[in-house]
Design a protein around this motif. Structure first.
Motif, PDB file in Angstrom:
ATOM      1  N   PHE A  11      62.853   6.240 -14.457  1.00  0.00           N
ATOM      2  CA  PHE A  11      61.800   7.137 -14.905  1.00  0.00           C
ATOM      3  C   PHE A  11      60.614   7.012 -13.974  1.00  0.00           C
ATOM      4  O   PHE A  11      60.533   6.082 -13.167  1.00  0.00           O
ATOM      5  CB  PHE A  11      61.382   6.826 -16.349  1.00  0.00           C
ATOM      6  CG  PHE A  11      60.880   5.420 -16.559  1.00  0.00           C
ATOM      7  CD1 PHE A  11      59.543   5.101 -16.391  1.00  0.00           C
ATOM      8  CD2 PHE A  11      61.757   4.418 -16.926  1.00  0.00           C
ATOM      9  CE1 PHE A  11      59.091   3.808 -16.570  1.00  0.00           C
ATOM     10  CE2 PHE A  11      61.308   3.125 -17.120  1.00  0.00           C
ATOM     11  CZ  PHE A  11      59.967   2.816 -16.939  1.00  0.00           C
ATOM     12  N   SER A  12      59.696   7.969 -14.052  1.00  0.00           N
ATOM     13  CA  SER A  12      58.466   7.938 -13.268  1.00  0.00           C
ATOM     14  C   SER A  12      57.322   7.496 -14.156  1.00  0.00           C
ATOM     15  O   SER A  12      57.254   7.868 -15.325  1.00  0.00           O
ATOM     16  CB  SER A  12      58.147   9.335 -12.716  1.00  0.00           C
ATOM     17  OG  SER A  12      59.138   9.726 -11.813  1.00  0.00           O
ATOM     18  N   ALA A  13      56.426   6.702 -13.599  1.00  0.00           N
ATOM     19  CA  ALA A  13      55.262   6.230 -14.353  1.00  0.00           C
ATOM     20  C   ALA A  13      54.142   5.897 -13.378  1.00  0.00           C
ATOM     21  O   ALA A  13      54.390   5.595 -12.213  1.00  0.00           O
ATOM     22  CB  ALA A  13      55.619   5.002 -15.172  1.00  0.00           C
ATOM     23  N   SER A  14      52.932   5.953 -13.868  1.00  0.00           N
ATOM     24  CA  SER A  14      51.772   5.581 -13.071  1.00  0.00           C
ATOM     25  C   SER A  14      51.422   4.129 -13.330  1.00  0.00           C
ATOM     26  O   SER A  14      51.684   3.593 -14.411  1.00  0.00           O
ATOM     27  CB  SER A  14      50.573   6.454 -13.451  1.00  0.00           C
ATOM     28  OG  SER A  14      50.847   7.796 -13.176  1.00  0.00           O
ATOM     29  N   ILE A  24      52.580  -0.679 -16.162  1.00  0.00           N
ATOM     30  CA  ILE A  24      53.467   0.472 -16.020  1.00  0.00           C
ATOM     31  C   ILE A  24      54.025   0.730 -17.408  1.00  0.00           C
ATOM     32  O   ILE A  24      54.663  -0.152 -17.999  1.00  0.00           O
ATOM     33  CB  ILE A  24      54.616   0.209 -15.039  1.00  0.00           C
ATOM     34  CG1 ILE A  24      54.065  -0.079 -13.655  1.00  0.00           C
ATOM     35  CG2 ILE A  24      55.581   1.396 -15.016  1.00  0.00           C
ATOM     36  CD1 ILE A  24      55.105  -0.542 -12.674  1.00  0.00           C
ATOM     37  N   GLU A  25      53.781   1.917 -17.966  1.00  0.00           N
ATOM     38  CA  GLU A  25      54.265   2.224 -19.309  1.00  0.00           C
ATOM     39  C   GLU A  25      55.720   2.671 -19.263  1.00  0.00           C
ATOM     40  O   GLU A  25      56.113   3.477 -18.429  1.00  0.00           O
ATOM     41  CB  GLU A  25      53.403   3.311 -19.944  1.00  0.00           C
ATOM     42  CG  GLU A  25      52.032   2.814 -20.312  1.00  0.00           C
ATOM     43  CD  GLU A  25      51.263   3.811 -21.148  1.00  0.00           C
ATOM     44  OE1 GLU A  25      51.879   4.722 -21.742  1.00  0.00           O
ATOM     45  OE2 GLU A  25      50.033   3.670 -21.202  1.00  0.00           O
ATOM     46  N   ILE A  26      56.503   2.148 -20.196  1.00  0.00           N
ATOM     47  CA  ILE A  26      57.915   2.513 -20.321  1.00  0.00           C
ATOM     48  C   ILE A  26      58.018   3.560 -21.418  1.00  0.00           C
ATOM     49  O   ILE A  26      57.500   3.365 -22.512  1.00  0.00           O
ATOM     50  CB  ILE A  26      58.757   1.276 -20.680  1.00  0.00           C
ATOM     51  CG1 ILE A  26      58.677   0.267 -19.538  1.00  0.00           C
ATOM     52  CG2 ILE A  26      60.196   1.666 -20.990  1.00  0.00           C
ATOM     53  CD1 ILE A  26      59.306  -1.063 -19.851  1.00  0.00           C
ATOM     54  N   PRO A  27      58.690   4.678 -21.148  1.00  0.00           N
ATOM     55  CA  PRO A  27      58.831   5.708 -22.185  1.00  0.00           C
ATOM     56  C   PRO A  27      59.522   5.157 -23.434  1.00  0.00           C
ATOM     57  O   PRO A  27      60.477   4.379 -23.339  1.00  0.00           O
ATOM     58  CB  PRO A  27      59.699   6.776 -21.519  1.00  0.00           C
ATOM     59  CG  PRO A  27      59.572   6.527 -20.055  1.00  0.00           C
ATOM     60  CD  PRO A  27      59.330   5.056 -19.902  1.00  0.00           C
ATOM     61  N   ARG A  43      64.342  -6.840 -14.453  1.00  0.00           N
ATOM     62  CA  ARG A  43      63.977  -6.731 -13.049  1.00  0.00           C
ATOM     63  C   ARG A  43      63.593  -5.278 -12.808  1.00  0.00           C
ATOM     64  O   ARG A  43      64.309  -4.366 -13.210  1.00  0.00           O
ATOM     65  CB  ARG A  43      65.172  -7.108 -12.174  1.00  0.00           C
ATOM     66  CG  ARG A  43      64.833  -7.144 -10.702  1.00  0.00           C
ATOM     67  CD  ARG A  43      65.998  -7.593  -9.862  1.00  0.00           C
ATOM     68  NE  ARG A  43      66.554  -8.833 -10.391  1.00  0.00           N
ATOM     69  CZ  ARG A  43      67.840  -9.142 -10.312  1.00  0.00           C
ATOM     70  NH1 ARG A  43      68.694  -8.325  -9.765  1.00  0.00           N
ATOM     71  NH2 ARG A  43      68.285 -10.275 -10.816  1.00  0.00           N
ATOM     72  N   VAL A  44      62.456  -5.063 -12.161  1.00  0.00           N
ATOM     73  CA  VAL A  44      61.933  -3.715 -11.960  1.00  0.00           C
ATOM     74  C   VAL A  44      61.805  -3.443 -10.467  1.00  0.00           C
ATOM     75  O   VAL A  44      61.304  -4.282  -9.718  1.00  0.00           O
ATOM     76  CB  VAL A  44      60.544  -3.563 -12.632  1.00  0.00           C
ATOM     77  CG1 VAL A  44      59.965  -2.197 -12.359  1.00  0.00           C
ATOM     78  CG2 VAL A  44      60.639  -3.831 -14.120  1.00  0.00           C
ATOM     79  N   GLY A  45      62.252  -2.286 -10.024  1.00  0.00           N
ATOM     80  CA  GLY A  45      62.064  -1.850  -8.643  1.00  0.00           C
ATOM     81  C   GLY A  45      61.097  -0.688  -8.623  1.00  0.00           C
ATOM     82  O   GLY A  45      61.158   0.189  -9.477  1.00  0.00           O
ATOM     83  N   LEU A  46      60.202  -0.691  -7.676  1.00  0.00           N
ATOM     84  CA  LEU A  46      59.212   0.387  -7.583  1.00  0.00           C
ATOM     85  C   LEU A  46      59.409   1.143  -6.273  1.00  0.00           C
ATOM     86  O   LEU A  46      59.609   0.537  -5.224  1.00  0.00           O
ATOM     87  CB  LEU A  46      57.790  -0.191  -7.644  1.00  0.00           C
ATOM     88  CG  LEU A  46      57.464  -1.000  -8.883  1.00  0.00           C
ATOM     89  CD1 LEU A  46      56.079  -1.620  -8.752  1.00  0.00           C
ATOM     90  CD2 LEU A  46      57.521  -0.125 -10.117  1.00  0.00           C
ATOM     91  N   PHE A  47      59.326   2.455  -6.355  1.00  0.00           N
ATOM     92  CA  PHE A  47      59.443   3.314  -5.192  1.00  0.00           C
ATOM     93  C   PHE A  47      58.219   4.202  -5.128  1.00  0.00           C
ATOM     94  O   PHE A  47      57.835   4.805  -6.137  1.00  0.00           O
ATOM     95  CB  PHE A  47      60.696   4.206  -5.281  1.00  0.00           C
ATOM     96  CG  PHE A  47      61.963   3.427  -5.429  1.00  0.00           C
ATOM     97  CD1 PHE A  47      62.634   2.978  -4.311  1.00  0.00           C
ATOM     98  CD2 PHE A  47      62.472   3.129  -6.679  1.00  0.00           C
ATOM     99  CE1 PHE A  47      63.802   2.236  -4.446  1.00  0.00           C
ATOM    100  CE2 PHE A  47      63.630   2.399  -6.829  1.00  0.00           C
ATOM    101  CZ  PHE A  47      64.312   1.946  -5.704  1.00  0.00           C
ATOM    102  N   GLU A  48      57.612   4.291  -3.970  1.00  0.00           N
ATOM    103  CA  GLU A  48      56.450   5.151  -3.821  1.00  0.00           C
ATOM    104  C   GLU A  48      56.899   6.607  -3.849  1.00  0.00           C
ATOM    105  O   GLU A  48      57.984   6.945  -3.391  1.00  0.00           O
ATOM    106  CB  GLU A  48      55.748   4.854  -2.494  1.00  0.00           C
ATOM    107  CG  GLU A  48      54.466   5.619  -2.310  1.00  0.00           C
ATOM    108  CD  GLU A  48      53.755   5.249  -1.022  1.00  0.00           C
ATOM    109  OE1 GLU A  48      52.595   5.627  -0.888  1.00  0.00           O
ATOM    110  OE2 GLU A  48      54.364   4.585  -0.169  1.00  0.00           O
ATOM    111  N   THR A  49      56.050   7.453  -4.407  1.00  0.00           N
ATOM    112  CA  THR A  49      56.357   8.876  -4.464  1.00  0.00           C
ATOM    113  C   THR A  49      55.216   9.670  -3.871  1.00  0.00           C
ATOM    114  O   THR A  49      54.079   9.213  -3.871  1.00  0.00           O
ATOM    115  CB  THR A  49      56.627   9.327  -5.918  1.00  0.00           C
ATOM    116  OG1 THR A  49      56.958  10.710  -5.898  1.00  0.00           O
ATOM    117  CG2 THR A  49      55.423   9.124  -6.806  1.00  0.00           C
TER     118      THR A  49
END
Length: 134
Positions: A11-14, A24-27, A43-49
């Motif tokens: 999912f996408s989050a700010s 980071i809020e989880i839906p 474990r969380v991976g973050l990708f820049e958008t």
């Protein structure tokens, strides 16, 4: 980029500041569909958008309309990863899609036939058990 089969959700989050931390809020839907559980560690991976929040919302709506990765009548061999609130086994397949399987135990490997498929979850019956996984 290769996405592993163990991916539980996407999912996408700010990232927002909250007191002395960033959050980071989880839906809520990820908890409701049992993709994730409260009070567990992940474990969380973050990708820049490069998209804006409005574009992310549009993209999320398009992702929500993806077809389920399984079909009614299909057979698969799956591992029971968890037990749901109703006592049924929970298996996850591509994109973290959840399959609910009654009369199974955590850690069991079973061959199933999908009996009911919805956009967010499927239900199946056991057609064969692999005893050595118990």
């Amino acid at each position: 980029m290769q996405i592993p089969d163990t991916l539980l959700c996407l999912f996408s989050a700010s990232v927002t500041e909250q007191r002395d931390s960033y959050v980071i809020e989880i839906p809520k839907s990820e908890i409701a569909t049992e993709n994730l559980r409260e009070d567990e560690v992940y474990r969380v991976g973050l990708f820049e958008t490069t998209t804006t929040p409005d574009e992310d919302s549009t993209q999320r709506r398009e992702e929500d309309t993806l077809e389920p990765p399984v079909a009614e009548g299909e057979t698969r061999t799956v591992d029971i990863e968890d037990i749901g609130e109703q006592g049924d086994g929970v298996a996850r397949v591509e994109r973290g899609y959840v399959i609910i399987i009654p009369d199974t135990e955590k850690g069991e490997r079973v061959t199933i036939e999908l009996t009911d498929v919805t956009e967010t979850v499927a239900f199946a019956e056991v057609i064969e058990r692999e005893d050595y996984y118990l």
